[in-house]
Write a protein that holds these residues in place. Sequence first.
Motif, PDB file in Angstrom:
ATOM      1  N   HIS A   1       0.843  -1.192   0.000  1.00 46.23           N
ATOM      2  CA  HIS A   1       0.000   0.000   0.000  1.00 46.23           C
ATOM      3  C   HIS A   1       0.884   1.250   0.000  1.00 46.23           C
ATOM      4  N   TYR A   2       0.341   2.338  -0.497  1.00 48.10           N
ATOM      5  CA  TYR A   2       1.101   3.580  -0.566  1.00 48.10           C
ATOM      6  C   TYR A   2       1.265   4.154   0.839  1.00 48.10           C
ATOM      7  N   PRO A   3       2.474   4.516   1.249  1.00 46.17           N
ATOM      8  CA  PRO A   3       2.708   5.003   2.611  1.00 46.17           C
ATOM      9  C   PRO A   3       1.942   6.292   2.926  1.00 46.17           C
ATOM     10  N   PRO A   4       1.199   6.315   4.014  1.00 43.62           N
ATOM     11  CA  PRO A   4       0.469   7.532   4.412  1.00 43.62           C
ATOM     12  C   PRO A   4       1.402   8.719   4.610  1.00 43.62           C
ATOM     13  N   GLU A   5       2.636   8.449   5.069  1.00 50.13           N
ATOM     14  CA  GLU A   5       3.591   9.535   5.293  1.00 50.13           C
ATOM     15  C   GLU A   5       3.955  10.238   3.986  1.00 50.13           C
ATOM     16  N   PHE A   6       4.031   9.471   2.896  1.00 48.25           N
ATOM     17  CA  PHE A   6       4.320  10.067   1.589  1.00 48.25           C
ATOM     18  C   PHE A   6       3.191  11.019   1.194  1.00 48.25           C
ATOM     19  N   ARG A   7       1.969  10.489   1.246  1.00 47.55           N
ATOM     20  CA  ARG A   7       0.826  11.272   0.808  1.00 47.55           C
ATOM     21  C   ARG A   7       0.699  12.570   1.605  1.00 47.55           C
TER      22      ARG A   7
END
Length: 334
Positions: free
Chosen positions: A180-186
Amino acid sequence: MSKIQRGVSLYSFQEEMFLGQMSVEDVLAFASSIGAKGIEILPEQNMPTFPHIDDAEVARWQEMLARHGAHFTCYDMFLDTKLRKGETLSDAEQVESIRRDLVLCNRLGIRNMRVLIFVRPDILEKCVPYAEELDVHMGVEVHAPWHLEHAWILRTIDVADRLGTKHLGILPDMGVFMKHYPPEFRARFERQGARPEVAQFIVDQHEQKIMCEYTIYEVAVKMGGNKAEIAMAETLRHAPYANPKRIKDYAPWFRHIQAKFYGMTEDCTDPAIAYEDVIPELVKCGWEGTLSSEYEGNRWIQDVMPVDSREQVRRQHVMFERLIARAEAQREIV
């Protein structure tokens, strides 16, 4: 019972060490306190006099490890192929640089050396006799966007097989299992100006495992993406999701794992990297080695909050203990 060991990379605490909030010994004490007694070291960063390390310095490290009941697990080498004048190191000079690292690795009592992924297989082939003599396993880092079955990685495995050596193989970085795409990136990209709807589109594309170049084109051209949105889309190039079930096929060639993560939730789960799928496969195939924490979330949150690498690493090891115990229990039932 599983023989998987737990450890930490000193790289995980780069924020606090850079700011002078933690010393190397503080890291060793903390790691030992959470049962992560295996220490992965980056000599170029952690040893100020590198590469000129005398016997007194080696002894100082060994004494420091002993005080905390810890031990070295891996040596992270770097290879500067370009000189300051723009010249490139010759093959012989590259081999000599790696031999120097192998010698120091051996002096420190370390049996695993992380090799950067760009080091050519034919260069490593020339280094195998030194690795065998010094009893150090050279593991080429399998780092995103490469993956376990990438042709470049298979070339190294082919060399190891042809030579019949146990001192050359691979070293997986768990960033290749980004489910899954890291929440920190978003969150960081949204703070930099990415529109929530565009950010959601990118996250959805990653969730569906759409080819990253399609997503980058959609965002940049069709959606008129701004700088932050295009940069966010481009991170997908380094966000692969390899099949965890293939781990067993490559386990014979690795003895150490860089357990990358970007952030752990309060209930000690990783919202991005598929550890819940990876660890059962490691237990199932009887892999023996060290899961070495590599926290890289610091750079994604340091603009809005203090970095607490200790808490993040602690949570990861709570997760490791839970997943290993669960996988062991399931194997016994089967």
